[in-house]
Design a protein around this motif. Structure first.
Motif: not given
Lengths: 231, 411
Positions: A47-48, A50-52, A56, A94, A96-98, A100, A102, A161, A173-174, B298, B301, B410-411
């Motif tokens: 973590s930290g 610089g991956k994300t 980005n 993209f 995303f980890q979470a 995301n 809609i 998507r 991302d993860e 949202e 995104v 953080i990544g």
């Protein structure tokens, strides 16, 4: 193998510094990197590291403090905000980890979201999404809302998507961080299959060893610098 | 998809959306009902002012309105009457001679204003107080000595039906002239101002008393079929060649006190509505802003996926649009039965008020709602615009979302 393929991402002496509580954080520090079309590559590190931040910048979501980021032949530093928006829409996928997704849209609607932004006609959208959903094992789930799906199912929709627009590169991302190990393996298998079948370029940020093991190329980051870069 | 997403987004926090819709509906209902009551009341007051004698429009000699005198007259009453009656918005036209004088008995005298009328041409439509004759009746066409007085005048003079009175005034040459008359009717409007001032006299008698020719009167009053159409009738009559040498005045010039009351009341009504709508707008702004702030990630995104800030702006404005559509529809639905009741049955407020006159004009103590189409359209449009405007700032904020900040981890 890499030398025979065209570069899809080129980072040249890229730095990304932040100021946090009067201190300069060197999130990415003089990174030069090339990703080639069709690669299945992983950016890994703690973590930290610089991956994300690198993802980005490649995804035109963030600007480097210095250096150049060229993706699919476009120098992102020279694009306006609206050009970057169009670039993301048309050339970047993209994941995303979470997830995301809609929340108010169904699985199908989420998957077709970017195609709608591209004004692709509804018949083409349906054809393309249903085919990808079938490949991802999501047949019959197209009318479910995100809150009616498991984490793995949501991540599959997110992958559909990302893939639907046939982007130049998929930035993930993860992608396995929030799913159980069985789901993580199946998601990785599917992405690997898409990479092999369609020649789609994937770049992951991860510290999941399963992802790292499957990657054709691993770029290790440490304190914003490339510590290791091997195939 | 934008329209569908906006609609579904409203359903995400149903309680908040319902509360917002209730506030829009309630605000709209207040605005419509108050405007409907206002429109009805103003129309009645205007009709009341017209029914006092001057009509909705009156054709009179130049400058008569500022300097009334029996020296000024219309010398071709028949032509003027015919011209006024020919207007499509005018239902009645009557000729009158008006002035001031004194009414006396052997013991008492009171100052009065008089209106000389042709009883055959008059009805409660042209002269409201005919509806309020409580004792006796209006003098007949061939009765040249009849007098109709108000209850307060009758009480002051101590006269009743059949009693003899002497009417005194100055003629067109400034000479004092008198005439004997008999009380034929007593009216009681409920307005002290009217009941103690105005008396009715026969036209022919006054014409000969003040030195007018048979076709000579002070003015001709026109009654409009609708108080809100006076402007159109006025504009047409002003263009008539046969009226070129006279002034055509609307009710607000002949009843300036009433016009002032209506203007002031309208102003307060508008002010009240502006305050209500501002409160509603603040509520809507809060609702949409909250929902925008809650969806920061949202939006990040959506922007990351390539949605343009302009499209995101439109998404939030579309949410405001849906709110306005549902709010206005529900507002109309809850207003309809209240308006219907007020329109058909009315609300009697006589127990809450004493006199039934405003600025000397008699009015019905029952409150009705009579919403004009133009008022309805203006209020709905205003509500629509205000709700949309309330959505602009949250939409602008949504459009300014920085995706990398919204998605940050953080990544």
């Amino acid at each position: 193998m890499q030398s025979k393929r065209a570069p899809i991402v080129t980072l040249t002496n890229v730095c990304r510094f932040y100021t946090q509580a009067a201190e300069t954080v060197r999130a990415v520090d003089d990174v030069s990197l090339t990703i080639y079309t069709g690669e299945f590559a992983a950016l890994c590190g703690p973590s930290g590291s610089g991956k994300t931040t690198i993802l980005n910048m490649i995804g035109a979501l963030d600007n480097p403090t210095s250096g150049a980021v060229v993706v699919d032949g476009k120098d992102l530093g020279k694009l306006s905000a609206s050009e970057k928006s169009l670039f993301r829409r048309d050339r970047i996928g993209f994941v995303f980890q979470a997830y995301n997704l809609i929340p108010v849209l169904t699985a199908f609607e989420n998957a077709e979201f970017v195609l709608v932004l591209q004004n692709v006609d509804s018949e083409t959208r349906r054809e393309r999404i249903m085919s990808l959903m079938e490949q991802m094992g999501m047949k019959g789930l197209d009318n479910r809302r995100p809150d009616q799906m498991s984490g793995g199912q949501q991540q599959r929709v997110a992958i559909v998507r990302a893939m639907a627009t046939e982007p130049a590169i998929v930035l993930a991302d993860e992608p396995t961080a929030n799913v159980d190990s069985q789901t993580a393996v199946s998601i990785l298998d599917m992405m690997a299959e898409l990479n092999q079948k369609h020649g789609m370029t994937f770049l992951f940020s991860t510290h999941d060893q399963r992802v790292i093991d499957r990657a054709h190329r691993v770029i290790r980051l440490h304190d914003g610098k490339i510590a290791e870069n091997h195939s | 998809m934008l329209v569908k997403m906006a609609l579904r987004n409203l359903g995400r926090n149903r309680r908040r959306t319902v509360i917002t819709l209730i506030s829009i509906s309630f605000g709209l209902m207040l605005a419509l009902i108050f405007t409907g009551i206002g429109d009805s009341m103003y129309a009645k007051l205007i009709d009341g002012a017209a029914g006092l004698g001057w009509g909705h429009v009156s054709v009179m000699p130049p400058e008569y309105i500022d300097f009334p005198s029996l020296n000024k007259s219309l010398t071709s009453a028949d032509t003027v009457l015919e011209t006024v009656r020919s207007d499509p918005d005018i239902t009645h036209a009557v000729a009158r001679i008006v002035g001031e004088g004194m009414l006396s008995t052997a013991r008492e005298s009171v100052g009065i204003g008089f209106a000389a009328i042709d009883p055959e041409a008059e009805s409660p439509k042209t002269l409201l107080l005919l509806e309020h004759i409580s004792d006796g009746e209006l003098f007949a066409a061939d009765d040249h000595a009849g007098v109709v007085v108000g209850r307060k005048t009758a009480d002051s003079l101590g006269v009743s039906i059949g009693d003899r009175v002497v009417f005194t005034c100055t003629d067109r040459n400034g000479e004092i002239v008198s005439s004997l008359g008999w009380v034929r009717g007593i009216y009681q409007t409920g307005s002290d101002q009217v009941d103690r001032f105005l008396i009715l006299l026969p036209m022919q008698k006054i014409q000969s008393l003040v030195g007018f020719e048979p076709n000579e009167v002070t003015f001709v009053a026109g009654i409009s079929r609708n108080a809100w159409r006076v402007g159109r009738a006025l504009a047409r009559l002003e263009q008539k060649d046969s009226l070129a040498e006279y002034e055509v005045n609307p009710w607000n010039l002949t009843a300036p006190d009433m016009a002032g009351v209506i203007t002031l009341d309208r102003l307060f009504n508008y002010l009240f509505q502006v305050i209500v709508f501002l409160l509603v707008a603040a509520g809507i702004l809060n609702t949409i802003l909250m929902s925008v702030l809650e969806r920061n990630r949202e939006f990040g995104v959506m922007l990351a996926l390539g949605m343009s800030p302009g499209r995101l702006f439109r998404l939030v404005v579309t949410e405001a649009l849906w709110l306005s559509v549902f709010g206005i529809l529900s507002g109309l639905i809850i207003t309809a039965p209240i308006h219907h009741w007020l329109h058909t049955k009315g609300w009697n407020i006589s127990s809450m008020i004493g006199e039934t006159d405003i600025a000397g004009v008699i009015y019905d103590p029952r409150i009705y709602s009579d919403l004009r189409l133009i008022s309805l359209l203006v209020i709905i449009s205003a509500a629509f615009v205000i709700i949309l405007l309330a959505g602009i700032y949250p939409a602008w904020r949504a459009g300014r979302t920085v995706p990398v900040e919204s998605l940050k981890h953080i990544g």
